[in-house]
Each structure stands twice: as structure tokens, then as C-alpha cells.
Design an enzyme around this catalytic site. Structure first.
Site, mmCIF file in Angstrom:
data_model
loop_
_atom_site.group_PDB
_atom_site.id
_atom_site.type_symbol
_atom_site.label_atom_id
_atom_site.label_comp_id
_atom_site.label_asym_id
_atom_site.label_seq_id
_atom_site.Cartn_x
_atom_site.Cartn_y
_atom_site.Cartn_z
ATOM 1 N N LYS A 1 28.985 32.290 46.771
ATOM 2 C CA LYS A 1 30.087 33.206 46.480
ATOM 3 C C LYS A 1 30.103 34.307 47.539
ATOM 4 O O LYS A 1 29.100 34.981 47.767
ATOM 5 C CB LYS A 1 29.900 33.805 45.085
ATOM 6 C CG LYS A 1 30.907 34.900 44.722
ATOM 7 C CD LYS A 1 30.558 35.540 43.373
ATOM 8 C CE LYS A 1 31.413 36.765 43.099
ATOM 9 N NZ LYS A 1 31.021 37.467 41.865
ATOM 10 N N ASP B 1 34.467 43.563 45.724
ATOM 11 C CA ASP B 1 35.076 43.233 44.446
ATOM 12 C C ASP B 1 35.414 44.510 43.692
ATOM 13 O O ASP B 1 34.558 45.128 43.065
ATOM 14 C CB ASP B 1 34.126 42.365 43.612
ATOM 15 C CG ASP B 1 34.703 42.057 42.238
ATOM 16 O OD1 ASP B 1 35.944 42.114 42.097
ATOM 17 O OD2 ASP B 1 33.913 41.756 41.322
ATOM 18 N N LYS C 1 37.259 47.950 38.155
ATOM 19 C CA LYS C 1 35.939 48.392 37.718
ATOM 20 C C LYS C 1 35.888 49.919 37.602
ATOM 21 O O LYS C 1 36.682 50.616 38.227
ATOM 22 C CB LYS C 1 34.884 47.941 38.736
ATOM 23 C CG LYS C 1 34.663 46.439 38.827
ATOM 24 C CD LYS C 1 33.652 46.119 39.922
ATOM 25 C CE LYS C 1 33.404 44.619 40.023
ATOM 26 N NZ LYS C 1 32.614 44.116 38.885
ATOM 27 N N ASP D 1 28.673 41.739 46.553
ATOM 28 C CA ASP D 1 29.169 40.596 45.798
ATOM 29 C C ASP D 1 29.299 39.347 46.673
ATOM 30 O O ASP D 1 29.742 38.305 46.199
ATOM 31 C CB ASP D 1 30.517 40.932 45.135
ATOM 32 C CG ASP D 1 30.703 40.228 43.799
ATOM 33 O OD1 ASP D 1 29.700 39.751 43.248
ATOM 34 O OD2 ASP D 1 31.840 40.150 43.323
ATOM 35 N N ASP E 1 38.469 40.530 36.894
ATOM 36 C CA ASP E 1 37.128 40.839 37.395
ATOM 37 C C ASP E 1 36.152 39.686 37.168
ATOM 38 O O ASP E 1 35.008 39.763 37.573
ATOM 39 C CB ASP E 1 36.601 42.124 36.733
ATOM 40 C CG ASP E 1 35.369 42.675 37.435
ATOM 41 O OD1 ASP E 1 35.208 42.393 38.641
ATOM 42 O OD2 ASP E 1 34.575 43.374 36.783
ATOM 43 N N GLU F 1 36.291 36.968 38.764
ATOM 44 C CA GLU F 1 36.943 36.291 39.901
ATOM 45 C C GLU F 1 36.046 35.307 40.622
ATOM 46 O O GLU F 1 36.514 34.339 41.224
ATOM 47 C CB GLU F 1 37.476 37.336 40.893
ATOM 48 C CG GLU F 1 36.489 37.883 41.914
ATOM 49 C CD GLU F 1 35.269 38.559 41.300
ATOM 50 O OE1 GLU F 1 34.183 38.443 41.899
ATOM 51 O OE2 GLU F 1 35.388 39.190 40.235
ATOM 52 N N ARG G 1 34.004 33.026 39.684
ATOM 53 C CA ARG G 1 34.068 31.639 39.197
ATOM 54 C C ARG G 1 35.369 30.961 39.622
ATOM 55 O O ARG G 1 35.414 29.730 39.749
ATOM 56 C CB ARG G 1 33.892 31.613 37.678
ATOM 57 C CG ARG G 1 34.962 32.283 36.880
ATOM 58 C CD ARG G 1 34.504 32.697 35.489
ATOM 59 N NE ARG G 1 33.610 33.848 35.540
ATOM 60 C CZ ARG G 1 33.050 34.393 34.475
ATOM 61 N NH1 ARG G 1 33.273 33.894 33.276
ATOM 62 N NH2 ARG G 1 32.261 35.443 34.601
#
Length: 493
Positions: free
Chosen positions: A267, A272, A279, A290, A349, A351, A353
């Protein structure tokens, strides 16, 4: 830093500035300790007896030149019970010794560490360069005043058994390669998001292939991803001005170039914000981490090329940025993934996956032997396992067990979590095939359940590194985990 292993039964003749001597709790000390005691006219045995030199794990005692016969400094370190001296205890001892050496600005040492317990000496030889590298690592690229280079430049490990020399030397070399891979991973992960975006990851991949011609790098931009119908991946990056780019690094080391490859998918959310489901401001700066999954893939592929492993490996860095914008994807949107499965977006959030599901579908084309994805996926994993263990889940028990075993060998802790069908109920949607978030309960597992819907055609495992990829607070920075675990897994293959 220079590391070497030397076969020697005489420590006092070593030309190092400092001799590091391991002390255990047994009634009789090693031949090295007896030799030092003789050279100091019995001073060492007196200090051990009085407790001024301790066998307590990690306790150090430094003596300066004690006689005309022995002009080196002497650093004694407690190793506890030699029979119980395992990898975890060795890590504590190495950390204590290296910190003391750096504090005293000692330049070179000879150490009898590998003679404490021969059962674990191979693992310890591999660990030492990694621990030294971790302690001495500094990320000061953006500081106006650079950190001085560490004073310690040479570490010589002494081994009394000549028959072990070749294996120990090979493990030490592997440890250096792993240490360099972890450093590379940490440096990329520590880069700020205004420098490190998907294009930066792609450029790093291309540079790596120039250094290692055994690597082939392909970069797929948004046009190419659109042609592949990777709509979930593309949706996440829609609100960002930075293009989403998937970087693929291929290595063919097997004699049979068509042999099934081991595939790693990282990933790569270079920042993010949470998107529309934004967030909280506190701690959002750490969302530059991230992309630690992608950085891990980079480090592992560097090591694979340097180790010249006789297997085929494919590494995917799924680069993307999740930002709020008028073009951002929204809660309530329904996305059609590359596989054709439809996803109702409950939370923008969740995201990672969505990026991974399309990347995991893409790698089917390699007819992979195994696929492992690495992702800072869920805060729930921190609740479950803290910052100590990487979470491991998958659709193949043998693969999960192999990864946990590799983590133990590498000293890079991982723990298997269940992924039962009961959890699949939490990601059902009323208006699409599945939702992208299954609620608080079992959040790490329901995220893995989501990914499992796209991995049914091969053996797959998922590593949730949300708790292990970086540290916060005064020690803020990437850890380079789980590079060591994954390299050990590939070495085992």
C-alpha cells in the site's frame, strides 16, 4: 561500518581499540574471560566476584588500560544465563553495548558475542548489523546541520569454532544486506509528502533498476490504470493533484524464468487525509507513513537483487494520495472494481483496501506462487497488537505459519489473527456486493475479509503494519518493519 568475523581463541592479541567481553551467570566463565583475567593479574575475577562487573543482562562496565600487557579498553557486558541466551536477549545486549560504544566514541572493537551460545550464533550474526544500523540511523536530509557520522567504524566478531566460520560469515553478510534494505525503506518512508508522492516512488523504482540490472521496472499511470478498469484504485486518488501510479518491480532469479513468482503488494498512500471522511488534525502529519507498505516492497526488492536469490519475485508499489476535493469520491458512492465486484463506500478513510483490491486483482496475471500484501491498514490492529506485533491473516494456513516462523527467526514480531466466515457478514452491503468498512468490532479482520474477496485465485497473506511501521512522539520515524521478516520468508523459500 565494517563488520567481519574472525576465527580466534586469543582475544588479547586483537588490535581493536576496545575488547568487548561477554559475562554469564555460570560458575565458570569462558576461555576469553579467563585470558583477560590472566592479563590483568586476576583483577577481572575479583571484580566479577564483588559484583562490580555484572552478569545482569545488558549491564555494561568499561575499564581503561589496566596493565602494560593490555593497552586496549575493556567493555564487559552481562549476558545472563548462557544456556537461556536467545535472540531477544542478544538484541538487548547488542543495543546496550553499541550505545555505550557510541557514547564513549570508541572506533573499533573485537567481541566474543558469538561464543555465548552457539545454538543462536547464526541468528545473532545476522541481527548484529541490523541493530547497529538501526541505532546509528539518522534522517537529517532536511536539517541545515547534519548529524556527525558515528565514531564506531569497525566491529570484529570472534568465533572459537573454525567449522562455523563460513556459515557465520554468510549470515553476517545477509544481515548487512537486510540492514541496508531497512535503511532504504526507512528513508523513503520518512520523506515528507510534498516530496514523496506516487511519481517519486516510481522514480525510486527506476533508479533501483539502474543500480541492479536484474530488476525490471514498469510504471502504470492513470491512463493505464483506467484501461485496466482499476476503478477503486483510481477513485481514491481522484481528489489529489498528484497522479496515481502503480510501480511494478520484477526480479527473475530462478533458472526457470517461467517459474511461479512470489508477489509482494505494498500500500503506497503517500498521504492520507481521510478524504471527505477527513481525519482529525492531531497526528495527521503521520499520515505520510501510510505508504510504508510500498516502502517495504522497495527495500525487500533491493535486498532480493543484492542477495541474488534463486527465485522469481514481483514487487508492486501501489502509489496514490487521498485528498478532499470537489472531484473526490464520496461516502455512498458505489465503485466497480477491476474484478467486477462492486463496493459501497461507507468511509473514504477506508481507502487502502480500495487501492489494494485492484492491485491484488492485477497480480493474478503472474500466476503467483504466493501473494503477500503489506499495508498500514487499520488502527484496530494497534488496539489488538499494540506496536509490538505485525498482524498476519490469510487464506492459507501454511503461508501464515511460514510468515510467523520467519518473523521469529528475524526478530521482527508477527502474530496470526483469525479470518473466519463470521466476520464476512460485517462487510455485506444492501446495495452493492460489499461495503468498504465493517465497523469497529474486529476492524483489522474485517479489512482482511474485504481483501480476501479479491484473492481467491491464489495463496494469499495480509500483513497489517499500522502498529509497527513507524514510531510517534520524540522518536517519530519509520522503523523499516517488516522488511526483515519478508526477506527471511523469501530466504526460507
Amino acid at each position: 561500518m565494517e563488520f567481519q568475523i574472525k576465527n580466534s581463541t586469543i582475544i588479547t592479541k586483537q588490535k581493536s581499540e576496545c575488547l568487548v567481553i561477554s559475562i554469564d551467570s555460570g560458575k565458570s566463565q569462558s576461555d576469553f574471560v579467563k585470558e583477560i583475567d590472566k592479563s590483568t593479574n586476576g583483577l577481572v575475577s575479583q571484580l566479577i566476584k564483588s559484583g562490580d562487573i555484572s552478569h545482569e543482562l545488558g549491564k555494561t562496565t568499561l575499564l581503561y588500560a589496566t596493565s602494560s600487557n593490555l593497552k586496549q579498553k575493556l567493555l564487559f557486558v552481562g549476558c545472563g544465563n548462557a544456556k537461556a541466551f536467545d535472540l531477544m536477549q542478544a538484541q538487548k545486549v547488542i543495543q546496550a553495548v553499541i550505545k555505550e560504544l557510541l557514547a564513549k566514541k570508541i572506533k573499533s572493537i573485537a567481541w566474543d558475542l558469538l561464543n555465548v551460545n552457539h545454538t543462536n550464533s547464526l541468528q545473532i550474526a545476522k541481527q548484529l548489523p541490523q541493530i547497529v544500523s538501526d541505532i546509528t540511523y539518522q534522517f537529517d536530509e532536511f536539517k541545515t546541520t547534519k548529524t556527525p557520522a558515528p565514531s564506531l567504524t569497525k566491529v570484529t566478531l570472534l568465533v572459537s569454532e573454525k567449522s562455523m566460520l563460513t556459515k557465520l560469515t554468510n549470515n553476517l553478510l545477509q544481515g548487512e544486506i537486510i540492514a541496508n534494505a531497512i535503511t532504504a525503506t526507512k528513508t523513503i518512508a520518512n520523506m515528507p509528502s510534498n516530496v514523496c508522492n506516487a511519481k517519486y516512488l516510481a522514480e525510486q523504482g527506476k533508479q533501483l533498476s539502474k543500480v541492479h540490472p536484474s530488476l525490471k521496472v514498469t510504471c502504470l499511470g492513470e491512463k493505464e490504470l483506467a484501461k485496466l478498469n482499476m476503478n477503486a484504485y483510481l477513485a481514491v486518488g481522484r481528489g489529489s493533484q498528484n497522479e496515481s501510479i502503480m510501480t511494478i518491480i520484477e526480479y527473475q532469479g530462478a533458472k526457470d524464468k517461467k517459474a511461479q513468482p512470489y508477489v509482494l503488494v505494498g500500500k503506497g498512500l503517500t498521504f492520507d487525509s481521510g478524504g471527505i471522511s477527513i481525519k482529525p488534525a492531531a497526528g495527521m502529519d503521520e499520515m505520510k507513513y501510510d505508504m510504508c507498505g510500498a516502502a517495504t516492497v522497495y527495500g525487500v526488492m533491493q535486498a532480493v537483487a543484492e542477495l541474488k536469490l534463486p527465485i522469481n519475485v514481483v514487487g508492486v508499489m501501489a502509489g496514490c494520495e487521498n485528498m478532499p476535493d470537489g472531484n473526490s469520491y464520496r461516502p455512498g458512492d458505489i465503485l466497480t472494481t477491476m474484478s467486477g465486484t462492486t463496493v459501497e463506500v461507507i468511509n473514504t478513510d477506508a481507502e487502502g483496501r480500495l487501492v489494494l483490491c485492484d492491485a491484488l486483482t492485477y497480480v493474478e496475471r503472474y500466476n503467483p506462487k504466493t501473494v503477500i500484501d503489506i499495508a498500514t491498514l487499520t488502527g484496530a490492529c494497534i488496539v489488538a497488537l499494540g506496536h509490538h506485533y505485525t498482524g498476519v491473516m490469510g487464506n492459507n494456513d501454511k503461508l501464515v505459519a511460514q510468515l510467523v516462523s520467519a518473523s521469529q527467526k528475524a526478530g521482527d514480531k508477527a502474530w496470526a489473527l483469525p479470518i473466519d466466515n463470521e466476520f464476512q457478514e460485517q462487510i455485506k452491503s444492501t446495495c452493492a456486493d460489499i461495503v468498504n468498512a465493517g465497523g469497529r468490532d474486529g476492524g483489522t479482520i474485517t479489512a482482511a475479509c474485504f481483501l480476501s474477496r479479491f484473492t481467491e485465485k491464489y495463496q494469499w497473506a495480509h500483513l497489517d503494519i499500522a502498529g509497527t511501521a513507524w514510531k510517534s512522539g520524540s522518536q517519530k520515524g519509520a522503523t523499516g518493519r517488516p522488511v526483515a521478516m519478508l526477506i527471511q520468508y523469501l530466504l526460507d523459500q
